[in-house]
Design an enzyme around this catalytic site. Sequence first.
Site, PDB file in Angstrom:
ATOM      1  N   HIS A  55      -8.132  25.126  79.737  1.00 45.61           N
ATOM      2  CA  HIS A  55      -7.975  26.537  80.113  1.00 45.61           C
ATOM      3  C   HIS A  55      -8.476  26.741  81.527  1.00 45.61           C
ATOM      4  O   HIS A  55      -9.466  26.149  81.939  1.00 45.61           O
ATOM      5  CB  HIS A  55      -8.700  27.464  79.135  1.00 45.61           C
ATOM      6  CG  HIS A  55     -10.119  27.071  78.836  1.00 45.61           C
ATOM      7  ND1 HIS A  55     -10.440  26.031  77.981  1.00 45.61           N
ATOM      8  CD2 HIS A  55     -11.285  27.559  79.289  1.00 45.61           C
ATOM      9  CE1 HIS A  55     -11.749  25.916  77.908  1.00 45.61           C
ATOM     10  NE2 HIS A  55     -12.294  26.819  78.705  1.00 45.61           N
ATOM     11  N   HIS A  61     -10.026  29.363  84.038  1.00 45.22           N
ATOM     12  CA  HIS A  61     -10.673  30.672  84.167  1.00 45.22           C
ATOM     13  C   HIS A  61     -10.232  31.312  85.482  1.00 45.22           C
ATOM     14  O   HIS A  61     -10.303  30.666  86.546  1.00 45.22           O
ATOM     15  CB  HIS A  61     -12.199  30.520  84.238  1.00 45.22           C
ATOM     16  CG  HIS A  61     -12.858  30.023  82.988  1.00 45.22           C
ATOM     17  ND1 HIS A  61     -13.456  30.862  82.068  1.00 45.22           N
ATOM     18  CD2 HIS A  61     -13.036  28.762  82.509  1.00 45.22           C
ATOM     19  CE1 HIS A  61     -13.980  30.143  81.078  1.00 45.22           C
ATOM     20  NE2 HIS A  61     -13.744  28.862  81.325  1.00 45.22           N
TER      21      HIS A  61
END
Length: 115
Positions: A101, A103
């Site tokens: 992921h 950010h």
Amino acid sequence: MEDCIFCKIAKKEIESKTVYEDDTVIAFRDLSPQAPEHVLVIPKKHVKSINELTSEDTALMGHIFTEVLPKVAKELNIAEGGYRVVINTGEDAQQTVKHLHVHLLGGRKMTWPPG
Ligand code: DGP
């Protein structure tokens, strides 16, 4: 991946505040925001971390960096003021969710080095 929370978000089995979605990527607000704007951009397919990327993922990661991140930053109104992009990878970096992921953090002045 059956037990992966981000796979479940990608498949809409768990709710999230989605800010962007297409066939390969979904972006949603972080549950525990570290800045006024804090969004996670993930590939829908399960990839554990940067370490597991292969040449087959080149287009996918290019899409995230050249299209999705700048688009979402613009929509969140943080493109001009600036923002930070972070990919925690592995234990020392405190990667807690084992699904790659990105950010995207903005809306405040960041400090460096990061804590
Ligand atoms: P990291 O430390 O890089 O693995 O960050 C994982 C982030 O994921 C952390 O900022 C909190 C967020 N997070 C964990 N579970 C959920 C969830 O179920 N929904 C959302 N929206 N965010 C989550």
